[in-house]
Design a protein around this motif. Structure first.
Motif, PDB file in Angstrom:
ATOM      1  N   ARG A   1      -4.920  53.200  15.186  1.00  0.00           N
ATOM      2  CA  ARG A   1      -4.266  51.890  15.343  1.00  0.00           C
ATOM      3  C   ARG A   1      -5.319  50.794  15.514  1.00  0.00           C
ATOM      4  O   ARG A   1      -6.453  51.075  15.906  1.00  0.00           O
ATOM      5  CB  ARG A   1      -3.345  51.904  16.565  1.00  0.00           C
ATOM      6  N   PRO A   2      -4.941  49.542  15.240  1.00  0.00           N
ATOM      7  CA  PRO A   2      -5.887  48.450  15.499  1.00  0.00           C
ATOM      8  C   PRO A   2      -6.097  48.264  17.007  1.00  0.00           C
ATOM      9  O   PRO A   2      -5.163  48.469  17.786  1.00  0.00           O
ATOM     10  CB  PRO A   2      -5.190  47.217  14.899  1.00  0.00           C
ATOM     11  N   ASP A   3      -7.303  47.873  17.394  1.00  0.00           N
ATOM     12  CA  ASP A   3      -7.606  47.667  18.814  1.00  0.00           C
ATOM     13  C   ASP A   3      -7.197  46.263  19.242  1.00  0.00           C
ATOM     14  O   ASP A   3      -8.018  45.438  19.640  1.00  0.00           O
ATOM     15  CB  ASP A   3      -9.108  47.896  19.062  1.00  0.00           C
ATOM     16  N   VAL A   4      -5.902  45.999  19.096  1.00  0.00           N
ATOM     17  CA  VAL A   4      -5.362  44.723  19.556  1.00  0.00           C
ATOM     18  C   VAL A   4      -4.329  45.018  20.640  1.00  0.00           C
ATOM     19  O   VAL A   4      -3.811  46.135  20.698  1.00  0.00           O
ATOM     20  CB  VAL A   4      -4.692  43.923  18.395  1.00  0.00           C
TER      21      VAL A   4
ATOM     22  N   PHE B   1       3.907  49.054  20.412  1.00  0.00           N
ATOM     23  CA  PHE B   1       3.568  50.457  20.192  1.00  0.00           C
ATOM     24  C   PHE B   1       4.735  51.246  19.600  1.00  0.00           C
ATOM     25  O   PHE B   1       4.550  52.072  18.701  1.00  0.00           O
ATOM     26  CB  PHE B   1       3.113  51.086  21.522  1.00  0.00           C
ATOM     27  N   ASN B   2       5.963  50.975  20.058  1.00  0.00           N
ATOM     28  CA  ASN B   2       7.112  51.727  19.540  1.00  0.00           C
ATOM     29  C   ASN B   2       7.312  51.480  18.057  1.00  0.00           C
ATOM     30  O   ASN B   2       7.636  52.397  17.300  1.00  0.00           O
ATOM     31  CB  ASN B   2       8.388  51.366  20.301  1.00  0.00           C
ATOM     32  N   ALA B   3       7.090  50.209  17.644  1.00  0.00           N
ATOM     33  CA  ALA B   3       7.219  49.889  16.215  1.00  0.00           C
ATOM     34  C   ALA B   3       6.182  50.682  15.425  1.00  0.00           C
ATOM     35  O   ALA B   3       6.468  51.187  14.330  1.00  0.00           O
ATOM     36  CB  ALA B   3       7.018  48.391  15.994  1.00  0.00           C
ATOM     37  N   PHE B   4       4.996  50.817  15.984  1.00  0.00           N
ATOM     38  CA  PHE B   4       3.922  51.552  15.292  1.00  0.00           C
ATOM     39  C   PHE B   4       4.281  53.034  15.159  1.00  0.00           C
ATOM     40  O   PHE B   4       4.116  53.627  14.090  1.00  0.00           O
ATOM     41  CB  PHE B   4       2.614  51.377  16.076  1.00  0.00           C
TER      42      PHE B   4
ATOM     43  N   LYS C   1       7.275  54.288  15.141  1.00  0.00           N
ATOM     44  CA  LYS C   1       8.441  54.394  14.263  1.00  0.00           C
ATOM     45  C   LYS C   1       8.051  54.198  12.800  1.00  0.00           C
ATOM     46  O   LYS C   1       8.510  54.905  11.915  1.00  0.00           O
ATOM     47  CB  LYS C   1       9.449  53.298  14.664  1.00  0.00           C
ATOM     48  N   ASN C   2       7.176  53.232  12.575  1.00  0.00           N
ATOM     49  CA  ASN C   2       6.825  52.911  11.194  1.00  0.00           C
ATOM     50  C   ASN C   2       5.337  52.549  11.094  1.00  0.00           C
ATOM     51  O   ASN C   2       4.972  51.399  10.863  1.00  0.00           O
ATOM     52  CB  ASN C   2       7.702  51.738  10.715  1.00  0.00           C
ATOM     53  N   PRO C   3       4.466  53.569  11.275  1.00  0.00           N
ATOM     54  CA  PRO C   3       3.028  53.271  11.359  1.00  0.00           C
ATOM     55  C   PRO C   3       2.474  52.624  10.092  1.00  0.00           C
ATOM     56  O   PRO C   3       1.639  51.724  10.187  1.00  0.00           O
ATOM     57  CB  PRO C   3       2.380  54.639  11.601  1.00  0.00           C
ATOM     58  N   ASP C   4       2.961  53.042   8.923  1.00  0.00           N
ATOM     59  CA  ASP C   4       2.401  52.473   7.682  1.00  0.00           C
ATOM     60  C   ASP C   4       2.708  50.979   7.575  1.00  0.00           C
ATOM     61  O   ASP C   4       1.866  50.189   7.172  1.00  0.00           O
ATOM     62  CB  ASP C   4       2.955  53.200   6.451  1.00  0.00           C
ATOM     63  N   MET C   5       3.925  50.592   7.969  1.00  0.00           N
ATOM     64  CA  MET C   5       4.301  49.182   7.863  1.00  0.00           C
ATOM     65  C   MET C   5       3.444  48.320   8.813  1.00  0.00           C
ATOM     66  O   MET C   5       2.914  47.273   8.432  1.00  0.00           O
ATOM     67  CB  MET C   5       5.785  49.003   8.190  1.00  0.00           C
ATOM     68  N   VAL C   6       3.300  48.798  10.041  1.00  0.00           N
ATOM     69  CA  VAL C   6       2.509  48.034  11.018  1.00  0.00           C
ATOM     70  C   VAL C   6       1.051  47.990  10.567  1.00  0.00           C
ATOM     71  O   VAL C   6       0.407  46.941  10.600  1.00  0.00           O
ATOM     72  CB  VAL C   6       2.643  48.651  12.438  1.00  0.00           C
ATOM     73  N   TRP C   7       0.533  49.122  10.094  1.00  0.00           N
ATOM     74  CA  TRP C   7      -0.858  49.175   9.608  1.00  0.00           C
ATOM     75  C   TRP C   7      -1.068  48.189   8.451  1.00  0.00           C
ATOM     76  O   TRP C   7      -2.044  47.447   8.420  1.00  0.00           O
ATOM     77  CB  TRP C   7      -1.194  50.606   9.160  1.00  0.00           C
ATOM     78  N   GLU C   8      -0.120  48.185   7.530  1.00  0.00           N
ATOM     79  CA  GLU C   8      -0.239  47.319   6.350  1.00  0.00           C
ATOM     80  C   GLU C   8      -0.279  45.843   6.773  1.00  0.00           C
ATOM     81  O   GLU C   8      -1.025  45.041   6.227  1.00  0.00           O
ATOM     82  CB  GLU C   8       0.951  47.574   5.418  1.00  0.00           C
ATOM     83  N   TRP C   9       0.519  45.530   7.787  1.00  0.00           N
ATOM     84  CA  TRP C   9       0.538  44.141   8.250  1.00  0.00           C
ATOM     85  C   TRP C   9      -0.815  43.749   8.849  1.00  0.00           C
ATOM     86  O   TRP C   9      -1.326  42.670   8.620  1.00  0.00           O
ATOM     87  CB  TRP C   9       1.666  43.932   9.274  1.00  0.00           C
ATOM     88  N   TYR C  10      -1.406  44.678   9.610  1.00  0.00           N
ATOM     89  CA  TYR C  10      -2.726  44.387  10.181  1.00  0.00           C
ATOM     90  C   TYR C  10      -3.803  44.355   9.104  1.00  0.00           C
ATOM     91  O   TYR C  10      -4.750  43.570   9.193  1.00  0.00           O
ATOM     92  CB  TYR C  10      -3.069  45.356  11.330  1.00  0.00           C
TER      93      TYR C  10
ATOM     94  N   GLU D   1       8.551  42.103  17.764  1.00  0.00           N
ATOM     95  CA  GLU D   1       9.041  43.413  18.217  1.00  0.00           C
ATOM     96  C   GLU D   1       9.026  44.463  17.099  1.00  0.00           C
ATOM     97  O   GLU D   1       9.060  45.647  17.348  1.00  0.00           O
ATOM     98  CB  GLU D   1      10.427  43.313  18.875  1.00  0.00           C
ATOM     99  N   GLU D   2       8.941  43.994  15.841  1.00  0.00           N
ATOM    100  CA  GLU D   2       8.874  44.953  14.732  1.00  0.00           C
ATOM    101  C   GLU D   2       7.441  45.250  14.323  1.00  0.00           C
ATOM    102  O   GLU D   2       7.170  46.196  13.599  1.00  0.00           O
ATOM    103  CB  GLU D   2       9.617  44.392  13.512  1.00  0.00           C
ATOM    104  N   LEU D   3       6.509  44.383  14.728  1.00  0.00           N
ATOM    105  CA  LEU D   3       5.140  44.512  14.214  1.00  0.00           C
ATOM    106  C   LEU D   3       4.077  44.656  15.281  1.00  0.00           C
ATOM    107  O   LEU D   3       3.036  45.260  15.032  1.00  0.00           O
ATOM    108  CB  LEU D   3       4.802  43.278  13.358  1.00  0.00           C
TER     109      LEU D   3
END
Ligand code: OAD
Length: 253
Positions: free
Chosen positions: A160-163, A58-61, A63-72, A53-55
């Motif tokens: 965003r990643p296409d996942v 879409f809402n997580a992205f 809220k915190n796009p850099d964190m989600v991007w970095e994880w991907y 739910e944090e990663l």
């Protein structure tokens, strides 16, 4: 295994392999585990350590796009630095003997790199990205976007990643195409998936409803096991090449 270290398979299955013309491989994270890509569930699974739910939504992205991007980016690096394993290669090689379709829940591109030619990526692909506003697609993004989400060159929207994230529908025609393939295959192999994420997990169920013989290859029983014709427990990177060997021996004798 017998004296020659060959695996023994159920006679009924060997007969089905003889009669079959089309194979469907429905795969999950387990098929890539032997390449070094972590699975989601189980002992070392990603979702044991990190919260989807944090990663992965879409809402997580937003809220915190850099964190989600970095994880991907981190996951992208993993899949770029590993190789397909004998399980992926065996599936690709079955194309020499059958009509073969792959329906995968994996986003790691390893089936394609192994040479499979008919692949439906139900949950998208980590090698593709798109702008959330104008939907322009991006493939090779520069290294500079290591820790910071890139912006669209056309409209400045977030990329965003296409996942497929939790709560999202499957995109495009991936599901209807997969369903079609499930309805027409002779044998459906369910490989390395816990088979608990829907609608993906309907694919082998559909295949069974339409008369396919269902074979599961997994380290352990899953929710689907009671509905399976033949369960083979072990590593897919060892079992799939052995199944391919039966087919090759038959064709070369
Ligand atoms: P899971 O992590 O839920 O399941 C992996 C399965 O692979 C387990 O049943 C393991 O027992 C099995 N396994 C592990 N290593 C194996 C090996 N070497 N050979 C054979 N089997 C092995 O992964 P998925 O079923 O792919 O969705 O998960 C489904 C979806 O849940 C993923 O696509 C992802 C996740 O949240 C999205 O991101 C939308």
């Amino acid at each position: 295994m017998d004296k020659k270290n060959k695996m023994e398979f159920k006679k009924e299955f060997v007969e089905k392999l003889k009669e079959a013309e089309s194979l469907l491989f429905f795969t999950g994270a387990g098929i890539s585990a032997e390449s070094g890509v972590p699975t989601f569930r189980g002992k070392d699974g990603i979702w044991n350590k990190l919260k989807p739910e944090e990663l992965a939504n879409f809402n997580a992205f937003i809220k915190n796009p850099d964190m989600v991007w970095e994880w991907y980016q981190y996951r992208r690096k993993i899949v770029e630095n590993v190789e397909p394993n004998p399980g992926h290669y065996a599936i690709a090689e079955f194309e020499n003997y059958y009509k073969v379709d792959v329906v995968t829940q994996n986003v790691d591109n390893l089936h394609k790199r192994a040479g499979s030619t008919s692949i439906e990526e139900l949950h998208g692909s980590i090698v593709r990205n798109f702008c959330i506003d104008c939907k322009t697609y991006y493939y090779d993004l520069d290294e500079e976007f290591e820790n910071k989400v890139p912006k669209c060159k056309k409209c400045n929207g977030l990329i965003r990643p296409d996942v497929v994230w939790f709560g999202e529908s499957l995109r495009g025609d991936a599901y209807p195409n997969s369903e079609q393939k499930a309805k027409s295959c002779d044998i459906c192999f369910v490989v390395g998936t816990s088979a608990i994420v829907y609608p993906a997990a309907y694919i082998p169920i559909t295949a069974k409803e339409y008369g396919a013989y269902i074979v599961e290859i997994n380290l352990e029983p899953t929710e689907l096991t009671p509905h399976i014709n033949y369960s083979i427990f072990g590593k897919s990177g060892e079992i799939l090449p052995e199944i391919l060997r039966i087919v090759k021996d038959r064709n070369h004798n």
